[in-house]
Design an enzyme around this catalytic site. Structure first.
Site, PDB file in Angstrom:
ATOM      1  N   HIS A   1      23.094 -26.990  -2.094  1.00  0.00           N
ATOM      2  CA  HIS A   1      22.514 -27.198  -0.768  1.00  0.00           C
ATOM      3  C   HIS A   1      21.477 -28.318  -0.771  1.00  0.00           C
ATOM      4  CE1 HIS A   1      23.818 -22.866   0.549  1.00  0.00           C
ATOM      5  NE2 HIS A   1      24.821 -23.708   0.401  1.00  0.00           N
TER       6      HIS A   1
ATOM      7  N   CYS B   1      17.148 -41.257   6.931  1.00  0.00           N
ATOM      8  CA  CYS B   1      17.221 -41.241   8.387  1.00  0.00           C
ATOM      9  C   CYS B   1      18.548 -40.598   8.813  1.00  0.00           C
ATOM     10  CB  CYS B   1      17.144 -42.685   8.890  1.00  0.00           C
ATOM     11  SG  CYS B   1      17.546 -42.856  10.635  1.00  0.00           S
TER      12      CYS B   1
ATOM     13  N   CYS C   1      15.470 -49.126  14.404  1.00  0.00           N
ATOM     14  CA  CYS C   1      15.879 -47.714  14.310  1.00  0.00           C
ATOM     15  C   CYS C   1      14.629 -46.842  14.353  1.00  0.00           C
ATOM     16  CB  CYS C   1      16.641 -47.452  13.013  1.00  0.00           C
ATOM     17  SG  CYS C   1      17.288 -45.767  12.888  1.00  0.00           S
TER      18      CYS C   1
ATOM     19  N   CYS D   1      15.386  -9.666 -10.788  1.00  0.00           N
ATOM     20  CA  CYS D   1      16.036 -10.477 -11.824  1.00  0.00           C
ATOM     21  C   CYS D   1      15.114 -10.746 -13.013  1.00  0.00           C
ATOM     22  CB  CYS D   1      16.632 -11.738 -11.246  1.00  0.00           C
ATOM     23  SG  CYS D   1      15.593 -12.637 -10.139  1.00  0.00           S
TER      24      CYS D   1
ATOM     25  N   CYS E   1      12.249 -43.083  10.898  1.00  0.00           N
ATOM     26  CA  CYS E   1      12.798 -44.221  10.160  1.00  0.00           C
ATOM     27  C   CYS E   1      11.998 -45.494  10.485  1.00  0.00           C
ATOM     28  CB  CYS E   1      14.253 -44.398  10.563  1.00  0.00           C
ATOM     29  SG  CYS E   1      15.100 -45.688   9.659  1.00  0.00           S
TER      30      CYS E   1
ATOM     31  N   GLN F   1      21.762 -22.484  -4.801  1.00  0.00           N
ATOM     32  CA  GLN F   1      21.640 -22.726  -3.360  1.00  0.00           C
ATOM     33  C   GLN F   1      20.218 -23.113  -3.022  1.00  0.00           C
ATOM     34  OE1 GLN F   1      24.015 -19.336  -1.144  1.00  0.00           O
ATOM     35  NE2 GLN F   1      23.229 -18.578  -3.059  1.00  0.00           N
ATOM     36  N   ASN F   2      19.352 -23.109  -4.028  1.00  0.00           N
ATOM     37  CA  ASN F   2      17.930 -23.301  -3.745  1.00  0.00           C
ATOM     38  C   ASN F   2      17.561 -24.772  -3.636  1.00  0.00           C
ATOM     39  OD1 ASN F   2      17.886 -20.574  -3.875  1.00  0.00           O
ATOM     40  ND2 ASN F   2      16.913 -20.436  -5.889  1.00  0.00           N
ATOM     41  N   ILE F   3      16.577 -25.019  -2.798  1.00  0.00           N
ATOM     42  CA  ILE F   3      16.127 -26.391  -2.569  1.00  0.00           C
ATOM     43  C   ILE F   3      14.740 -26.591  -3.180  1.00  0.00           C
ATOM     44  CG2 ILE F   3      17.500 -26.719  -0.479  1.00  0.00           C
ATOM     45  CD1 ILE F   3      15.057 -25.925   1.165  1.00  0.00           C
ATOM     46  N   ASP F   4      14.285 -25.603  -3.947  1.00  0.00           N
ATOM     47  CA  ASP F   4      12.916 -25.650  -4.469  1.00  0.00           C
ATOM     48  C   ASP F   4      12.793 -26.426  -5.785  1.00  0.00           C
ATOM     49  OD1 ASP F   4      13.848 -23.822  -6.453  1.00  0.00           O
ATOM     50  OD2 ASP F   4      13.231 -22.103  -5.248  1.00  0.00           O
TER      51      ASP F   4
ATOM     52  N   PRO G   1       9.388 -17.143  -0.173  1.00  0.00           N
ATOM     53  CA  PRO G   1      10.171 -16.068   0.450  1.00  0.00           C
ATOM     54  C   PRO G   1      11.659 -16.374   0.390  1.00  0.00           C
ATOM     55  CG  PRO G   1       9.146 -17.472   2.129  1.00  0.00           C
ATOM     56  CD  PRO G   1       8.616 -17.929   0.801  1.00  0.00           C
ATOM     57  N   ASP G   2      12.492 -15.311   0.351  1.00  0.00           N
ATOM     58  CA  ASP G   2      13.931 -15.562   0.502  1.00  0.00           C
ATOM     59  C   ASP G   2      14.229 -15.663   1.992  1.00  0.00           C
ATOM     60  OD1 ASP G   2      14.090 -12.947   1.401  1.00  0.00           O
ATOM     61  OD2 ASP G   2      15.212 -12.181  -0.310  1.00  0.00           O
ATOM     62  N   PHE G   3      15.506 -15.662   2.364  1.00  0.00           N
ATOM     63  CA  PHE G   3      15.848 -15.851   3.773  1.00  0.00           C
ATOM     64  C   PHE G   3      16.060 -14.534   4.507  1.00  0.00           C
ATOM     65  CE2 PHE G   3      16.943 -19.698   1.555  1.00  0.00           C
ATOM     66  CZ  PHE G   3      16.393 -20.659   2.382  1.00  0.00           C
ATOM     67  N   ARG G   4      16.821 -13.619   3.863  1.00  0.00           N
ATOM     68  CA  ARG G   4      17.348 -12.482   4.626  1.00  0.00           C
ATOM     69  C   ARG G   4      16.766 -11.122   4.268  1.00  0.00           C
ATOM     70  NH1 ARG G   4      21.009 -16.301   3.820  1.00  0.00           N
ATOM     71  NH2 ARG G   4      21.858 -17.260   5.703  1.00  0.00           N
TER      72      ARG G   4
HETATM   73  P1  OAD Z   1      19.141 -14.588   0.943  1.00  0.00           P
HETATM   74  O1  OAD Z   1      17.760 -14.423   1.461  1.00  0.00           O
HETATM   75  O2  OAD Z   1      20.261 -14.514   1.914  1.00  0.00           O
HETATM   76  O3  OAD Z   1      19.416 -13.491  -0.179  1.00  0.00           O
HETATM   77  C1  OAD Z   1      18.509 -13.265  -1.232  1.00  0.00           C
HETATM   78  C2  OAD Z   1      18.979 -12.069  -2.040  1.00  0.00           C
HETATM   79  O4  OAD Z   1      18.135 -11.949  -3.183  1.00  0.00           O
HETATM   80  C3  OAD Z   1      18.926 -10.752  -1.289  1.00  0.00           C
HETATM   81  O5  OAD Z   1      20.121 -10.032  -1.505  1.00  0.00           O
HETATM   82  C4  OAD Z   1      17.710 -10.036  -1.921  1.00  0.00           C
HETATM   83  O6  OAD Z   1      17.861  -8.635  -1.977  1.00  0.00           O
HETATM   84  C5  OAD Z   1      17.713 -10.612  -3.311  1.00  0.00           C
HETATM   85  N1  OAD Z   1      16.397 -10.636  -3.984  1.00  0.00           N
HETATM   86  C6  OAD Z   1      15.185 -10.923  -3.453  1.00  0.00           C
HETATM   87  N2  OAD Z   1      14.223 -10.889  -4.393  1.00  0.00           N
HETATM   88  C7  OAD Z   1      14.852 -10.571  -5.574  1.00  0.00           C
HETATM   89  C8  OAD Z   1      14.420 -10.379  -6.919  1.00  0.00           C
HETATM   90  N3  OAD Z   1      13.133 -10.509  -7.276  1.00  0.00           N
HETATM   91  N4  OAD Z   1      15.344 -10.053  -7.841  1.00  0.00           N
HETATM   92  C9  OAD Z   1      16.655  -9.915  -7.500  1.00  0.00           C
HETATM   93  N5  OAD Z   1      17.113 -10.080  -6.251  1.00  0.00           N
HETATM   94  C10 OAD Z   1      16.236 -10.410  -5.299  1.00  0.00           C
HETATM   95  O7  OAD Z   1      19.153 -15.967   0.133  1.00  0.00           O
HETATM   96  P2  OAD Z   1      20.415 -16.844  -0.324  1.00  0.00           P
HETATM   97  O8  OAD Z   1      21.576 -15.987  -0.644  1.00  0.00           O
HETATM   98  O9  OAD Z   1      19.933 -17.785  -1.354  1.00  0.00           O
HETATM   99  O10 OAD Z   1      20.894 -22.209   3.224  1.00  0.00           O
HETATM  100  O11 OAD Z   1      20.710 -17.646   1.015  1.00  0.00           O
HETATM  101  C11 OAD Z   1      21.778 -18.532   1.059  1.00  0.00           C
HETATM  102  C12 OAD Z   1      21.496 -19.692   1.984  1.00  0.00           C
HETATM  103  O12 OAD Z   1      21.110 -19.214   3.284  1.00  0.00           O
HETATM  104  C13 OAD Z   1      20.341 -20.563   1.579  1.00  0.00           C
HETATM  105  O13 OAD Z   1      20.692 -21.530   0.610  1.00  0.00           O
HETATM  106  C14 OAD Z   1      19.926 -21.205   2.868  1.00  0.00           C
HETATM  107  C15 OAD Z   1      20.017 -20.018   3.782  1.00  0.00           C
HETATM  108  O14 OAD Z   1      20.242 -20.294   5.109  1.00  0.00           O
HETATM  109  C16 OAD Z   1      20.519 -23.299   3.884  1.00  0.00           C
HETATM  110  O15 OAD Z   1      19.390 -23.481   4.247  1.00  0.00           O
HETATM  111  C17 OAD Z   1      21.628 -24.250   4.162  1.00  0.00           C
END
Ligand code: OAD
Length: 274
Positions: free
Chosen positions: A131, A139, A168, A249, A163, A111-114, A38-41
């Site tokens: 990130h 630790c 520690c 994408c 740790c 920005q991905n950690i995967d 899943p994405d974040f937002r």
């Molecule tokens: P977001 O979840 O904020 O944004 C993902 C974006 O990708 C959104 O605009 C979606 O519409 C779009 N999206 C989703 N699926 C897609 C697809 N198949 N094709 C094209 N676009 C798609 O994720 P990030 O911008 O990566 O940080 O979030 C930034 C940072 O916020 C992350 O690195 C993480 C988070 O908190 C940390 O954990 C420090």
């Protein structure tokens, strides 16, 4: 003006031309959603909309260093789901590799950690994991590294690792950049290279988290900026050579390769099938 139009054929023509040598990428969680992460937002499917079970004061707390140092359990509950190892790179990741094989890719800022860029075979020196990642851990008190094998055992069971250094008992955290922490030391020097950019492609990110989101403004004024995202984000459109392709994408990179021709599509599919 560098691009003839604000469309895929114009991007394709420029991308394969000799004028386009240094391609920079900015990528985020949206490039991995089709892998099942899943994405974040995103409003319904995003991670932050689905954290009720963790009883957090606010969703981002799960990645906040102050919160984590008091209460690491929610992060480890989530880590069991997010841990790399279960996921296969997407065709968009293979497109990044293709750009590298064509000698076009300068740096992919992720920005991905995967770690799916690495797993798709993008050369490590071309990837900047801004990130951090789940590749190493330490630790939070004494900073001693913790073995990956033991980390994996804990993560699988959603247990908090501690740790094992003499005297520690600090909590162990993967080398992911949490809110409240700085980006890697090499970030400043890596972003200076953006001055050399001939093309910037931004994929699958909401451009809401800084300093990463600011990279889009660091390319020269004449450098076309292409946004490939489900929705319009940032200020893409403000410059004459900005293009927004508002679509998944995976679909966009396939269309782009089809338009370029010269065997790009076949090579893309071959890399993805590997
Ligand atoms: P977001 O979840 O904020 O944004 C993902 C974006 O990708 C959104 O605009 C979606 O519409 C779009 N999206 C989703 N699926 C897609 C697809 N198949 N094709 C094209 N676009 C798609 O994720 P990030 O911008 O990566 O940080 O979030 C930034 C940072 O916020 C992350 O690195 C993480 C988070 O908190 C940390 O954990 C420090």
């Amino acid at each position: 003006i560098v691009l003839e139009g604000r469309d895929i054929p114009s991007i394709a023509k420029f991308l394969k031309s000799d004028e386009c040598k240094n391609v920079f990428l900015m990528v985020g969680a949206g490039i991995s959603t089709s892998a099942g992460i899943p994405d974040f937002r995103s409003p319904d499917t995003g991670l932050y909309a689905n954290l009720a079970k963790l009883h957090l004061p606010y969703p981002e707390a799960v990645f906040d260093i102050r919160y984590f140092s008091q209460n690491p359990k929610p992060f480890y509950t989530l880590a069991a789901e997010l841990y790399p190892g279960y996921y296969r790179p997407t065709i968009t990741h293979s497109f990044i590799r293709l750009l590298a094989e064509k000698g076009k890719l300068y740096t992919c800022f992720s920005q991905n950690i995967d770690t799916l860029e690495r797993r798709a075979g993008v050369p490590v020196e071309k990837i900047f994991e801004a990130h951090g990642s789940f590749a190493t851990q330490r630790c939070i008190k004494c900073k001693t590294e913790y073995p990956s094998e033991e980390m994996m055992q804990h993560v699988k069971k959603a247990e908090v690792p501690h740790c094992t250094s003499e005297g520690c008992d600090g909590v162990v955290k993967p080398d992911i950049v949490f809110f409240g922490e700085g980006l890697p030391d090499t970030f400043e020097s890596a972003i200076r290279n953006l001055e050399e950019a001939d093309l910037l492609i931004i994929m699958g990110t909401s451009l809401t988290v800084y300093p990463f989101a600011a990279l889009r403004s660091m390319v020269p004024a004449k450098c076309p900026r292409v946004l490939i995202n489900l929705d319009r984000v940032g200020d893409i459109g403000a410059r004459a050579d900005d293009v927004a392709l508002l679509m998944p994408c995976d679909e966009a990179v396939r269309k782009l390769c089809d338009e370029i021709g010269d065997g790009w599509t076949e090579e893309l599919e071959r890399l993805w099938a590997e």
